[in-house]
Write an enzyme that holds these catalytic residues in place. Structure first.
Site, PDB file in Angstrom:
ATOM      1  N   GLU A 111     -61.920 106.201  12.371  1.00 17.27           N
ATOM      2  CA  GLU A 111     -62.098 107.044  11.185  1.00 17.27           C
ATOM      3  C   GLU A 111     -60.790 107.679  10.726  1.00 17.27           C
ATOM      4  O   GLU A 111     -60.458 107.714   9.545  1.00 17.27           O
ATOM      5  CB  GLU A 111     -63.096 108.181  11.491  1.00 17.27           C
ATOM      6  N   SER A 138     -69.512 110.209   4.517  1.00 16.02           N
ATOM      7  CA  SER A 138     -68.538 111.294   4.513  1.00 16.02           C
ATOM      8  C   SER A 138     -69.199 112.595   4.067  1.00 16.02           C
ATOM      9  O   SER A 138     -70.218 112.985   4.625  1.00 16.02           O
ATOM     10  CB  SER A 138     -67.339 110.896   3.648  1.00 16.02           C
TER      11      SER A 138
END
Length: 568
Positions: free
Chosen positions: A345, A213
């Site tokens: 995601e 991330s």
């Protein structure tokens, strides 16, 4: 797991260690004392299963506390400390909002790292983990990133803290606060590793940085900057790059001025930055973004406080001199690189929004321009805006008004907008400008270790943002229930760990065929940006690209409507 690799510390090993590691005759042999250039540090011996142990050194400082006059300044290397430092517990987390709204956790004095290894002699490949959290949350602590899986496969693991939020990324866009403090912390940690890690049995000439991330975006920026050259030799970016919409702030002065005005300090950066150094750090937290306060469209726009281009006249070392897109086009990719994502995601974020903000879909229905990527530089109310938003609405949910019945379709769109298109573009651009090995993956396994999907109650098939993490780390903070030793998820975990550690050792995740990896060879990406590995129930290499129909839609719309230079 990895029973052929597990190790305990027999008497003969302790005798060997005593000649290399400074252990006083009075001390517990399970608590070795390392004499590194930074100072002496005493660790602990931890268990990783039956007949399995590793050494742990927690809370090791790698920079001076970034407080008082060092706030909003580049990290300063830590002076050698005197005596033996106890490394049995973590240092403080960096200051951040707590899970309970209105409360904070952590401390401004937080620049610590943790070291884990099964051997203190020799030269093991080093893997340095940079955590995610939207530049505003989390830490490198073992409750979130337990080292047990990785150290059993023959690497030395380092996890780090870096400054977060305002303290980590405030920038005035001028010489008074150049920004990128958190990114520079990561760089300083790597400089510490370069000097000190050999004392812990690590190889300073074989270092791999990896992150997820926002941590992956920081990894990517380190790959792109000259300052990191020689400090690491391979990189892995999981579920983000510097090109994803939230990752890079192009208007830092707006947010710096807004913060200063909130404290009644005006908008003159030559004076307010110095004044901001005197304000108790906890008072910044209410002005930082948190999941509960980021306005729609949330992660489809840059986070308030994130990496920036630093000004030419910055008084300290500059490390980001151009936007990421420009750095990539200049061919600034010099180390073997793995990049990839999870197949769903966006479910992490749509589940979060469903819990905190029931107005989201209505806002997108009322203002279709929110669907248009900001990085295409298209004005609201234009024909181009209308064409793009209508194309997305038709492709993803057949132009119906968004509501709860379209949650999956909405999640797929969010997946593509937040992550997949930018990551795919990263791959294609790097493939065009560099000959260094490049590997692309899609993690699509949906099993017992998809802990974050379980925590969020996501019912859609696939792996959500962060779901690959429990396959690399032991994460007690996210465990809802024990996973059976017979679960196939453990096999997938073993495979991911092996490929990541293979890459750390050799620069190739599959340097040779082996049964654990189903005798699969992961293809490197060609010059056209094609070739990837699907990590699912099985490992499936493909000469194509993931999600070609959806990605072609994005590339076609970009080609037809984006105003150059686009910002991604």
């Amino acid at each position: 797991m990895f029973t052929q690799k597990t190790a305990f510390v027999p008497l003969v090993c302790l005798l060997i260690l005593s000649s290399v590691v400074s252990v006083s005759s009075q001390s517990d042999p399970s608590r070795p004392i390392i004499d590194s250039p930074a100072g002496q540090v005493q660790g602990t011996t931890e268990t990783c299963g039956l007949f399995c142990t590793y050494y742990s050194f927690k809370g090791v400082p790698y920079a001076e506390p970034p407080i008082a006059t060092l706030r909003f300044r580049n990290p300063v290397p830590r002076a050698r400390w005197q005596g033996v430092r106890d490394a049995s517990s973590h240092g403080s987390e960096c200051l951040q909002a707590a899970l309970i709204p209105g409360q904070v956790r952590g401390n401004e004095d937080c620049l610590y790292l943790n070291i884990y290894t099964q051997q203190l002699i020799g030269k093991r490949p080093v893997m340095v983990w940079i955590h995610g959290g939207g530049y505003g949350a989390n830490s490198g602590n073992s409750v979130d990133f337990g080292p047990e899986k990785l150290v059993q496969d023959g690497v030395l693991l380092v996890t780090i803290n870096y400054r977060l939020g305002t303290l980590g990324f405030l920038s005035t866009g001028d010489r008074y606060a150049a920004g990128n403090w958190g990114l520079k912390d990561c760089l300083q940690a790597l400089r510490w590793v370069r000097i000190n890690i050999a004392a812990f049995g690590g190889d300073p000439d074989n270092v791999t940085i990896f992150g997820n991330s926002a941590g992956a975006a920081l990894v990517h920026l380190l790959v792109l900057t000259d300052a990191g050259e020689g400090l690491f030799h391979k990189a892995i970016a999981q579920s983000s790059t510097a090109l994803v919409p939230y990752a890079f702030q192009t208007r830092p002065r707006f947010y710096a001025d807004r913060l200063a005005m909130a404290f009644g300090l005006g908008t003159d950066s030559s004076t307010y930055v110095e004044q901001l150094r005197t304000i108790p750090a906890e008072q910044f937290i209410p002005f930082q973004e948190a999941a509960f306060t980021i306005p729609v469209p949330r992660f489809l726009r840059p986070l308030d406080y994130g990496p920036v281009v630093e000004p030419d006249d910055a008084p300290e070392e500059r490390i980001v001199r151009q936007r990421p897109i420009e750095l990539i086009r200049a061919g600034a990719h010099r180390v073997p690189f793995i990049v990839g994502y999870t197949d769903l995601e966006g479910a992490f974020f749509t589940a979060l929004e469903n819990a905190i903000d029931p107005t989201v879909m209505g806002q997108f229905n009322a203002n279709p321009h929110l669907l248009v990527p900001f990085f295409w530089n298209i004005n609201e109310g234009t024909v181009s805006s209308s064409q793009i938003s209508s194309s997305f609405r038709q492709h993803y949910w057949q132009s119906q008004p968004l509501d709860a019945s379209l949650d999956y379709e909405w999640t797929v769109y969010q997946t593509d907008h937040q992550f997949l298109f930018a990551i795919d573009q990263t791959i294609r651009l790097h493939a065009q400008t560099s000959t260094v090995p490049l590997y692309y993956y899609q993690f699509a396994y949906d099993g017992d270790l998809n802990l974050y999907k379980k925590l969020f109650g996501v019912q859609h098939p696939g792996a959500i943002h962060t779901d690959e993490l429990p396959y690399l780390f032991h994460i007690p903070a996210a465990m809802l229930e024990p996973v059976s030793p017979d679960s196939h998820a453990n096999t997938v975990s073993n495979r991911v760990v092996r490929m990541w550690t293979n890459f750390a050792r050799t620069g190739n995740p599959t340097p040779a065929t082996e049964p654990l990896l189903q005798n699969v060879l992961w293809p490197s990406v060609g010059t056209t940006g094609t070739g990837y590995l699907l990590i699912g129930h099985d490992l499936l290499p493909s000469p194509q690209t993931p999600n070609p129909t959806r990605m072609n839609l994005w590339y076609n719309l970009q080609q037809a409507y984006a105003n150059a230079p686009f910002e991604i």
